[in-house]
Write a protein that holds these residues in place. Structure first.
Motif, short mmCIF file in Angstrom:
data_model
loop_
_atom_site.label_atom_id
_atom_site.label_comp_id
_atom_site.label_asym_id
_atom_site.label_seq_id
_atom_site.Cartn_x
_atom_site.Cartn_y
_atom_site.Cartn_z
N CYS A 152 -10.46 -0.76 -1.28
CA CYS A 152 -10.68 -0.30 0.10
C CYS A 152 -10.28 -1.38 1.09
O CYS A 152 -10.38 -2.57 0.80
CB CYS A 152 -12.15 0.03 0.35
SG CYS A 152 -12.75 1.53 -0.42
N VAL A 153 -9.87 -0.94 2.25
CA VAL A 153 -9.71 -1.83 3.40
C VAL A 153 -10.94 -1.64 4.27
O VAL A 153 -11.29 -0.52 4.64
CB VAL A 153 -8.43 -1.51 4.20
CG1 VAL A 153 -8.29 -2.47 5.39
CG2 VAL A 153 -7.20 -1.59 3.31
N GLU A 170 -4.62 5.37 0.91
CA GLU A 170 -4.31 6.00 2.19
C GLU A 170 -3.88 4.97 3.23
O GLU A 170 -3.30 5.34 4.26
CB GLU A 170 -5.51 6.80 2.71
CG GLU A 170 -6.72 5.97 3.12
CD GLU A 170 -7.89 6.83 3.54
OE1 GLU A 170 -7.71 7.71 4.41
OE2 GLU A 170 -9.00 6.63 2.99
N SER A 171 -4.13 3.69 2.98
CA SER A 171 -3.74 2.62 3.91
C SER A 171 -2.44 1.95 3.50
O SER A 171 -2.02 0.97 4.12
CB SER A 171 -4.85 1.56 3.97
OG SER A 171 -6.10 2.13 4.26
N GLU A 172 -1.78 2.48 2.46
CA GLU A 172 -0.63 1.76 1.89
C GLU A 172 0.45 1.47 2.91
O GLU A 172 0.98 0.34 2.97
CB GLU A 172 -0.04 2.56 0.73
CG GLU A 172 1.15 1.86 0.09
CD GLU A 172 1.68 2.57 -1.15
OE1 GLU A 172 2.76 2.17 -1.63
OE2 GLU A 172 1.03 3.52 -1.62
N ALA A 173 0.81 2.42 3.74
CA ALA A 173 1.89 2.20 4.71
C ALA A 173 1.53 1.07 5.67
O ALA A 173 2.35 0.19 5.96
CB ALA A 173 2.19 3.49 5.47
N PHE A 219 -1.49 -1.32 -7.82
CA PHE A 219 -2.19 -2.17 -6.85
C PHE A 219 -2.91 -1.31 -5.82
O PHE A 219 -4.04 -1.61 -5.43
CB PHE A 219 -1.19 -3.11 -6.15
CG PHE A 219 -1.82 -3.99 -5.11
CD1 PHE A 219 -2.58 -5.10 -5.48
CD2 PHE A 219 -1.68 -3.70 -3.76
CE1 PHE A 219 -3.18 -5.91 -4.52
CE2 PHE A 219 -2.27 -4.51 -2.79
CZ PHE A 219 -3.02 -5.61 -3.16
N PHE A 220 -2.26 -0.23 -5.36
CA PHE A 220 -2.89 0.67 -4.40
C PHE A 220 -3.61 1.78 -5.15
O PHE A 220 -3.24 2.95 -5.06
CB PHE A 220 -1.83 1.27 -3.46
CG PHE A 220 -1.12 0.24 -2.61
CD1 PHE A 220 -1.72 -0.25 -1.47
CD2 PHE A 220 0.12 -0.22 -2.96
CE1 PHE A 220 -1.07 -1.18 -0.67
CE2 PHE A 220 0.78 -1.15 -2.19
CZ PHE A 220 0.17 -1.64 -1.03
N GLY A 221 -4.64 1.43 -5.89
CA GLY A 221 -5.36 2.44 -6.64
C GLY A 221 -6.20 3.32 -5.73
O GLY A 221 -6.41 3.03 -4.58
N GLY A 222 -6.68 4.45 -6.25
CA GLY A 222 -7.55 5.32 -5.47
C GLY A 222 -6.86 6.58 -4.99
O GLY A 222 -5.81 6.97 -5.50
N THR A 223 -7.47 7.20 -3.98
CA THR A 223 -6.96 8.47 -3.46
C THR A 223 -6.47 8.31 -2.05
O THR A 223 -6.91 7.45 -1.31
CB THR A 223 -8.08 9.52 -3.49
OG1 THR A 223 -9.19 9.03 -2.73
CG2 THR A 223 -8.53 9.79 -4.90
N ARG A 224 -5.55 9.20 -1.68
CA ARG A 224 -4.99 9.16 -0.33
C ARG A 224 -5.79 10.04 0.61
O ARG A 224 -6.38 10.99 0.22
CB ARG A 224 -3.53 9.61 -0.35
CG ARG A 224 -2.64 8.67 -1.13
CD ARG A 224 -1.19 9.08 -1.09
NE ARG A 224 -0.42 8.21 -1.96
CZ ARG A 224 0.07 7.04 -1.57
NH1 ARG A 224 -0.12 6.64 -0.34
NH2 ARG A 224 0.76 6.29 -2.40
#
Length: 332
Positions: free
Chosen positions: A111-112, A298-301, A327-332
């Motif tokens: 998470c961010v 969901e914060s990848e971009a 690296f960007f695990g989880g859901t969008r």
């Protein structure tokens, strides 16, 4: 005056380099004790808002494990623990997580949770807003702390959007405080909670702009940057499948309560946090902070844009930083 200087220097050294206590390398990981799961949580004594959702979720019993709390001293300590795979859950800075992952560390971002941290302060009568900063001559000196602050990288990137090319003189926090008190630095770039700590000791200073807000204004994007968050050890995930999803969902559930009553988050911080930073400073810093929990996916971009500014040398010919798959695990 001398007592005032010593008190401020002691405080700012305690908060320097984004703060924290010494990381204990022998941290237990995933240790079962009396039928309970104990996970090593490596964190900082000064990261306040970014970790409040984690501690609130733990206080409510929503995560199913007991934390073995370990504190990192500075970003080098954090990177060292990441590269060595020491710890189960890390609270830290997105650029540190990404840099470690690029070097092969077993880290997955969950998470961010930290979005607004950097501010301009000044005692100059001719600077009342960011517009006044934009009118300053090129190569004007801006004193910043800590060294290698990602805020400087962001501001360098904004030179293409009309920001003058300033001279960012980078200092340790204690060194910069002395310069400010001597009158040798009157335009500063600092993160919270250093901002609030310095304002408490030097009321002649004023906050005149937020880096994140001006980033959004100059680029047309959101006035936020993905600065800090929560990551998990991929080796821990192998032993505890679904831990990343559990963390993400539990932390996101805390956001509404924290928006209504941030005091609930302050109360959930470990008791020893009072040893590192005055709770009143933490409370005052919340006025400039943002409570927001978003998954890494969901914060990848936004993260990739941010990392492109902080690590431009890592951007490949296709315009992408080649972070490890997962690296960007989880859901969008």
């Amino acid at each position: 005056m001398k007592k005032r200087q010593l008190a401020l220097v002691a405080l700012l050294f305690a908060l320097a380099a984004w703060g924290g206590l010494l990381l204990v390398s022998q941290a237990r990981q995933s240790a079962p004790v009396g039928g309970r799961t104990i996970l090593a949580v490596h964190t900082s004594g000064q990261a306040t808002t970014p970790q409040m959702p984690l501690w609130l979720a733990l206080a409510k019993g929503e995560l199913g494990f007991e934390p073995d709390i370990r504190y990192w001293k500075n970003l080098d300590d954090l990177r060292g623990s990441l590269l060595a795979g020491q710890g189960d859950i890390w609270v830290g800075h997105i650029d540190g997580f990404a840099q470690a992952a690029l070097r092969g560390a077993p880290v997955r971002l969950v998470c961010v949770t930290g979005w607004k941290k950097f501010f301009f302060l000044t005692s100059r009568a001719d600077i009342a807003s960011f517009e006044d900063i934009l009118r300053l001559p090129a190569h004007t000196e801006i004193a910043s702390a800590p060294p290698h602050s990602p805020a400087v990288a962001v501001l360098r990137a904004l030179e293409g959007a009309g920001l003058p090319r300033f001279n960012y003189a980078q200092h340790e926090a204690g060194q910069l405080s002395l310069k400010a008190m001597r009158g040798d630095a009157d335009l500063l770039l600092l993160p919270e909670p250093l901002v609030t700590a310095l304002l408490a000791k030097m009321p002649e200073l004023r906050v005149v702009a937020s880096v994140e807000e001006e980033y959004g204004r100059l680029t047309g994007g959101e006035p936020l940057l993905p600065i800090a968050g929560i990551a998990v050890n991929t080796a821990t995930l192998a032993r505890h499948p679904g831990l990343d999803r559990l963390l993400e969902e539990a932390l996101r559930r805390q956001e509404p309560a924290l928006l209504i009553n941030p005091e609930e988050g302050l109360a959930a911080l470990p008791a020893e946090f009072d040893q590192f930073i005055d709770p009143e400073i933490v409370r005052a810093s919340l006025a400039r902070d943002v409570i927001r929990v978003r998954s890494a996916a969901e914060s990848e971009a936004m993260i990739r844009d941010y990392l492109g500014m902080v690590f431009p040398e890592s951007v490949g010919p296709d315009g992408v930083i080649a972070l490890p798959e997962g690296f960007f695990g989880g859901t969008r």
